[in-house]
Scaffold this motif. Structure first.
Motif, PDB file in Angstrom:
ATOM      1  N   ILE A  37       0.811  -1.209   0.000  1.00  0.00           N
ATOM      2  CA  ILE A  37       0.000   0.000   0.000  1.00  0.00           C
ATOM      3  C   ILE A  37       0.848   1.265   0.000  1.00  0.00           C
ATOM      4  O   ILE A  37       0.436   2.300  -0.526  1.00  0.00           O
ATOM      5  CB  ILE A  37      -0.967  -0.011   1.213  1.00  0.00           C
ATOM      6  N   ILE A  38       2.047   1.215   0.584  1.00  0.00           N
ATOM      7  CA  ILE A  38       2.923   2.393   0.611  1.00  0.00           C
ATOM      8  C   ILE A  38       3.644   2.487  -0.722  1.00  0.00           C
ATOM      9  O   ILE A  38       4.336   1.559  -1.125  1.00  0.00           O
ATOM     10  CB  ILE A  38       3.929   2.306   1.772  1.00  0.00           C
ATOM     11  N   PRO A  39       3.492   3.601  -1.450  1.00  0.00           N
ATOM     12  CA  PRO A  39       4.128   3.688  -2.770  1.00  0.00           C
ATOM     13  C   PRO A  39       5.646   3.821  -2.668  1.00  0.00           C
ATOM     14  O   PRO A  39       6.175   4.360  -1.691  1.00  0.00           O
ATOM     15  CB  PRO A  39       3.521   4.960  -3.377  1.00  0.00           C
ATOM     16  N   ALA A  40       6.334   3.340  -3.699  1.00  0.00           N
ATOM     17  CA  ALA A  40       7.768   3.570  -3.792  1.00  0.00           C
ATOM     18  C   ALA A  40       8.040   5.062  -3.947  1.00  0.00           C
ATOM     19  O   ALA A  40       7.237   5.800  -4.516  1.00  0.00           O
ATOM     20  CB  ALA A  40       8.347   2.799  -4.976  1.00  0.00           C
ATOM     21  N   GLN A  41       9.175   5.513  -3.423  1.00  0.00           N
ATOM     22  CA  GLN A  41       9.593   6.906  -3.536  1.00  0.00           C
ATOM     23  C   GLN A  41       8.578   7.862  -2.893  1.00  0.00           C
ATOM     24  O   GLN A  41       8.234   8.901  -3.451  1.00  0.00           O
ATOM     25  CB  GLN A  41       9.806   7.286  -5.010  1.00  0.00           C
ATOM     26  N   SER A  42       8.093   7.497  -1.716  1.00  0.00           N
ATOM     27  CA  SER A  42       7.131   8.353  -1.021  1.00  0.00           C
ATOM     28  C   SER A  42       7.598   8.596   0.415  1.00  0.00           C
ATOM     29  O   SER A  42       8.450   7.873   0.945  1.00  0.00           O
ATOM     30  CB  SER A  42       5.739   7.713  -1.011  1.00  0.00           C
ATOM     31  N   VAL A  43       7.020   9.633   1.015  1.00  0.00           N
ATOM     32  CA  VAL A  43       7.300   9.960   2.412  1.00  0.00           C
ATOM     33  C   VAL A  43       6.000   9.791   3.189  1.00  0.00           C
ATOM     34  O   VAL A  43       4.976  10.382   2.844  1.00  0.00           O
ATOM     35  CB  VAL A  43       7.829  11.399   2.564  1.00  0.00           C
ATOM     36  N   VAL A  44       6.045   8.968   4.241  1.00  0.00           N
ATOM     37  CA  VAL A  44       4.853   8.666   5.027  1.00  0.00           C
ATOM     38  C   VAL A  44       4.853   9.497   6.306  1.00  0.00           C
ATOM     39  O   VAL A  44       5.829   9.497   7.058  1.00  0.00           O
ATOM     40  CB  VAL A  44       4.779   7.162   5.366  1.00  0.00           C
ATOM     41  N   TYR A  45       3.728  10.185   6.526  1.00  0.00           N
ATOM     42  CA  TYR A  45       3.566  10.967   7.747  1.00  0.00           C
ATOM     43  C   TYR A  45       2.866  10.170   8.841  1.00  0.00           C
ATOM     44  O   TYR A  45       3.026  10.454  10.020  1.00  0.00           O
ATOM     45  CB  TYR A  45       2.769  12.234   7.453  1.00  0.00           C
ATOM     46  N   GLY A  46       2.087   9.179   8.448  1.00  0.00           N
ATOM     47  CA  GLY A  46       1.413   8.363   9.437  1.00  0.00           C
ATOM     48  C   GLY A  46       0.421   7.419   8.792  1.00  0.00           C
ATOM     49  O   GLY A  46       0.187   7.454   7.575  1.00  0.00           O
ATOM     50  N   VAL A  47      -0.149   6.558   9.610  1.00  0.00           N
ATOM     51  CA  VAL A  47      -1.153   5.602   9.163  1.00  0.00           C
ATOM     52  C   VAL A  47      -2.310   5.644  10.156  1.00  0.00           C
ATOM     53  O   VAL A  47      -2.098   5.632  11.377  1.00  0.00           O
ATOM     54  CB  VAL A  47      -0.592   4.168   9.089  1.00  0.00           C
ATOM     55  N   THR A  48      -3.525   5.699   9.646  1.00  0.00           N
ATOM     56  CA  THR A  48      -4.710   5.617  10.484  1.00  0.00           C
ATOM     57  C   THR A  48      -5.519   4.398  10.066  1.00  0.00           C
ATOM     58  O   THR A  48      -5.359   3.871   8.967  1.00  0.00           O
ATOM     59  CB  THR A  48      -5.572   6.883  10.388  1.00  0.00           C
ATOM     60  N   GLY A  49      -6.393   3.955  10.947  1.00  0.00           N
ATOM     61  CA  GLY A  49      -7.185   2.780  10.610  1.00  0.00           C
ATOM     62  C   GLY A  49      -8.299   2.534  11.610  1.00  0.00           C
ATOM     63  O   GLY A  49      -8.368   3.166  12.673  1.00  0.00           O
ATOM     64  N   ARG A  50      -9.160   1.604  11.219  1.00  0.00           N
ATOM     65  CA  ARG A  50     -10.288   1.239  12.071  1.00  0.00           C
ATOM     66  C   ARG A  50     -10.604  -0.231  11.834  1.00  0.00           C
ATOM     67  O   ARG A  50     -10.530  -0.722  10.697  1.00  0.00           O
ATOM     68  CB  ARG A  50     -11.512   2.098  11.750  1.00  0.00           C
TER      69      ARG A  50
END
Length: 236
Positions: free
Chosen positions: A143-156
């Motif tokens: 789910i996380i794309p290549a060449q990306s910067v992740v700030y966080g993950v939310t979920g339920r």
């Protein structure tokens, strides 16, 4: 001048008959363009549409859109009306579900600024529903794309997690299985808001991993959303 310079609205001419036709055409364009929602930027064949639907005409468009590449196709009064967008116009792109800016060639989603040649820093949310596999852990699709910067993950938790696990962790398997949370509830409605302490770059497409704590997982469903920023290249 028969049309306005920016939105291309038709103007009433001196001694014109049936002025209401021109005025109504202008009002219908304003109704669409001032709160602009573009249903697609990739559809090449004019679809069955309802009044006010708007599409961006891509290369290779056919039938009623032939020869209108780069224009907005608006379905008005039972037919297609075409408006050429200008640099800096903003719209909501329904396909990715993101605000966008027109750079003169393309609609760049998820950005507030873009260079003349399409370079931008874009932000988006990527959301999936994941059905857990039975076992000690369950990996999502990458789910996380290549060449990306992740700030966080939310979920339920959509469907309660079953199995012997008393709680669960969310992270990156084999690296940091609890990067985005631990001690998370297994009941339906439980949630996670995992903030990366320092925005983290991922250089390859990466799955998230749900890991059972104090036991195994047997089933359940989670809705997960990754909040990312990406850099787009300028056109040649």
């Amino acid at each position: 001048m028969t049309n306005t310079a920016f939105l291309g609205l038709p103007l009433v001419q001196p001694s014109q008959a049936q002025k209401h036709v021109t005025v109504n055409e202008a009002l219908t364009r304003i109704d669409t363009l001032t709160q602009l929602t573009i249903r697609s930027t990739s559809v090449q064949t004019p679809p069955v549409a309802t009044e006010g639907d708007c599409y961006f005409v891509p290369a290779g468009a056919v039938n009623a859109w032939s020869g209108q590449e780069g224009a907005l196709a608006i379905f008005l009064n039972g037919g297609w009306d075409f408006v050429v967008p200008k640099v800096g116009w903003r719209a909501w792109l329904a396909e990715p579900g993101a605000p966008s800016v027109f750079d003169g060639v393309d609609w760049v989603a998820g950005t507030g600024s873009v260079s003349p040649n399409g370079a931008a820093m874009t932000s988006r949310v990527i959301e999936i529903d994941h059905d857990l596999a039975a076992g000690p852990y369950s990996d999502t699709a990458p789910i996380i794309p290549a060449q990306s910067v992740v700030y966080g993950v939310t979920g339920r938790v959509l469907t309660a997690f079953s199995g012997t696990a008393s709680s669960w962790q969310l992270g990156i398997g084999g690296v940091s299985p609890d990067r985005y949370g631990n001690g998370l509830g297994t009941a339906a409605g439980s949630w996670v808001r995992g903030i990366t302490s320092t925005p983290l770059a991922y250089y390859a497409a990466t799955p998230l991993t749900i890991t059972g704590e104090d036991g195994d997982l047997a089933g359940g469903r989670a809705r997960l959303a990754v909040h990312v920023t990406e850099l787009t290249l300028p056109r040649s």
